[in-house]
Motif scaffolding. Structure first.
Motif, PDB file in Angstrom:
ATOM      1  N   THR A   1      14.777  35.148 -20.610  1.00  0.00           N
ATOM      2  CA  THR A   1      15.069  35.041 -19.174  1.00  0.00           C
ATOM      3  C   THR A   1      15.683  36.337 -18.669  1.00  0.00           C
ATOM      4  O   THR A   1      15.255  36.901 -17.647  1.00  0.00           O
ATOM      5  CB  THR A   1      16.034  33.849 -18.945  1.00  0.00           C
ATOM      6  N   LEU A   2      16.698  36.825 -19.401  1.00  0.00           N
ATOM      7  CA  LEU A   2      17.397  38.039 -18.954  1.00  0.00           C
ATOM      8  C   LEU A   2      16.470  39.256 -19.026  1.00  0.00           C
ATOM      9  O   LEU A   2      16.477  40.111 -18.147  1.00  0.00           O
ATOM     10  CB  LEU A   2      18.676  38.241 -19.784  1.00  0.00           C
ATOM     11  N   TRP A   3      15.650  39.302 -20.070  1.00  0.00           N
ATOM     12  CA  TRP A   3      14.675  40.399 -20.197  1.00  0.00           C
ATOM     13  C   TRP A   3      13.739  40.392 -18.985  1.00  0.00           C
ATOM     14  O   TRP A   3      13.462  41.432 -18.380  1.00  0.00           O
ATOM     15  CB  TRP A   3      13.887  40.205 -21.490  1.00  0.00           C
ATOM     16  N   THR A   4      13.251  39.215 -18.630  1.00  0.00           N
ATOM     17  CA  THR A   4      12.331  39.081 -17.497  1.00  0.00           C
ATOM     18  C   THR A   4      13.019  39.481 -16.192  1.00  0.00           C
ATOM     19  O   THR A   4      12.411  40.127 -15.325  1.00  0.00           O
ATOM     20  CB  THR A   4      11.828  37.618 -17.423  1.00  0.00           C
ATOM     21  N   CYS A   5      14.297  39.114 -16.064  1.00  0.00           N
ATOM     22  CA  CYS A   5      15.043  39.478 -14.853  1.00  0.00           C
ATOM     23  C   CYS A   5      15.208  40.999 -14.739  1.00  0.00           C
ATOM     24  O   CYS A   5      15.224  41.547 -13.643  1.00  0.00           O
ATOM     25  CB  CYS A   5      16.421  38.803 -14.857  1.00  0.00           C
TER      26      CYS A   5
END
Ligand SMILES: Nc1ncnc2c1ncn2[C@@H]1O[C@H](COP(=O)(O)OP(=O)(O)O)[C@@H](O)[C@H]1O
Ligand SMILES: [Mg+2]
Length: 280
Positions: A203-207
């Motif tokens: 999730t954080l990578w995608t953000c």
């Protein structure tokens, strides 16, 4: 597509019981579930309606909300459809919180604080014995009172019977060991705290990057031409991370989580500690 589902009168009555006379704002309507924000003089609730294939998923989610400590929910049926109403959470999603970072503006202090807070919220959730099962960039809401998670359709409490079917939440953020188990059994599959931590890091990578973490192209996987089952088999076999590193210090910590075997993966609290140490 096109027409938004009508909000059942029973759900409007529940929203009015919580907020007074309400006005509805359409938020999303996809894959058999529609969400409205219902706002009245006493406050605002999210109303979710599950219809068709979404009816039972929404019934499960209402049962989870009812079981979670500190959650308020009213729920019911309208014919074959299922609805619930729960307090509206004010604040940006994690995806929205990272917008300035993706735009290349200077939003890193806020984004990093939000990332750590999201990890701690997931750690707190795990500490109560629950697994979320579908962490995504839009499923963390950064309120003034802290990060709150939403969309508990695939959540599961350790020690209870798992749902008879679990297909892993959003496929792009499914942990490889979970993808393998869904593809090859044995069934039913249980999401785990470790698979949540993979989805959390993803999730954080995608953000940060605006893209799902895995480099399907490098692995020769045609995402558009693959079924979810086909994609899970590919993910289970191992796909490298995308090479874009717009925020290398943060992504290095996320990469550690995304490439670790499930049994050696950091906990959500451990990831919070790793991210807290990222230099700005
Ligand atoms: N309690 C809530 N507070 C604030 N926004 C919410 C709430 N519940 C849902 N939403 C909004 O509605 C969107 C869809 O809700 P979600 O539960 O993820 O439904 P879906 O099953 O369509 O994924 C969320 O991304 C969020 O923007
Ligand atoms: Mg959702």
């Amino acid at each position: 597509m096109g027409r938004f589902a009508p909000c059942p009168p029973e759900a409007v009555a529940a929203a009015q019981a919580l907020c007074g006379p309400v006005q509805l704002r359409e938020v999303t309507d996809r894959r058999g579930s529609a969400v409205w924000q219902a706002t009245g003089p006493l406050g605002s609730v999210a109303v979710k309606l599950g219809y068709g294939v979404g009816a039972e998923t929404t019934a499960r989610e209402a049962a989870v909300l009812d079981a979670l400590p500190g959650c308020t929910v009213l729920a019911g049926r309208s014919g074959a459809d299922v609805w619930y109403a729960t307090p509206w959470l004010n604040g940006p999603s994690t995806w929205e919180l990272f917008q300035a970072v993706r735009d290349g503006q200077n939003g890193r202090i806020t984004a990093l604080a939000g990332a750590v807070a999201l990890c701690r919220a997931v750690a707190d959730f795990h500490a109560t014995g629950w697994v979320h099962g579908d962490l995504q960039p839009s499923h963390g809401i950064h309120t003034a009172g802290g990060v709150r998670l939403i969309d508990f359709a695939w959540s599961w409490r350790e020690g209870t019977d798992p749902w008879w079917e679990f297909n892993g939440g959003i496929t792009h953020l499914i942990a490889p060991e979970l993808a393998a188990r869904i593809a090859r059994g044995p069934q039913p599959v249980r999401p785990t705290a470790a698979s949540d931590v993979y989805a959390l890091a993803g999730t954080l990578w995608t953000c940060v990057t605006g893209r799902w973490p895995l480099d399907y192209e490098a692995a020769g996987v045609d995402v558009k031409g693959s079924s979810p089952d086909g994609l899970r088999v590919a993910i289970a076999s191992g796909i490298p991370l995308c090479s874009a590193r717009p925020w290398p210090e943060l992504q290095a910590q996320l990469a550690r989580v995304l490439t670790a075997p499930g049994t050696e993966r950091s906990t959500a609290g451990g990831l919070a500690d790793l991210l807290s140490a990222v230099p700005l």
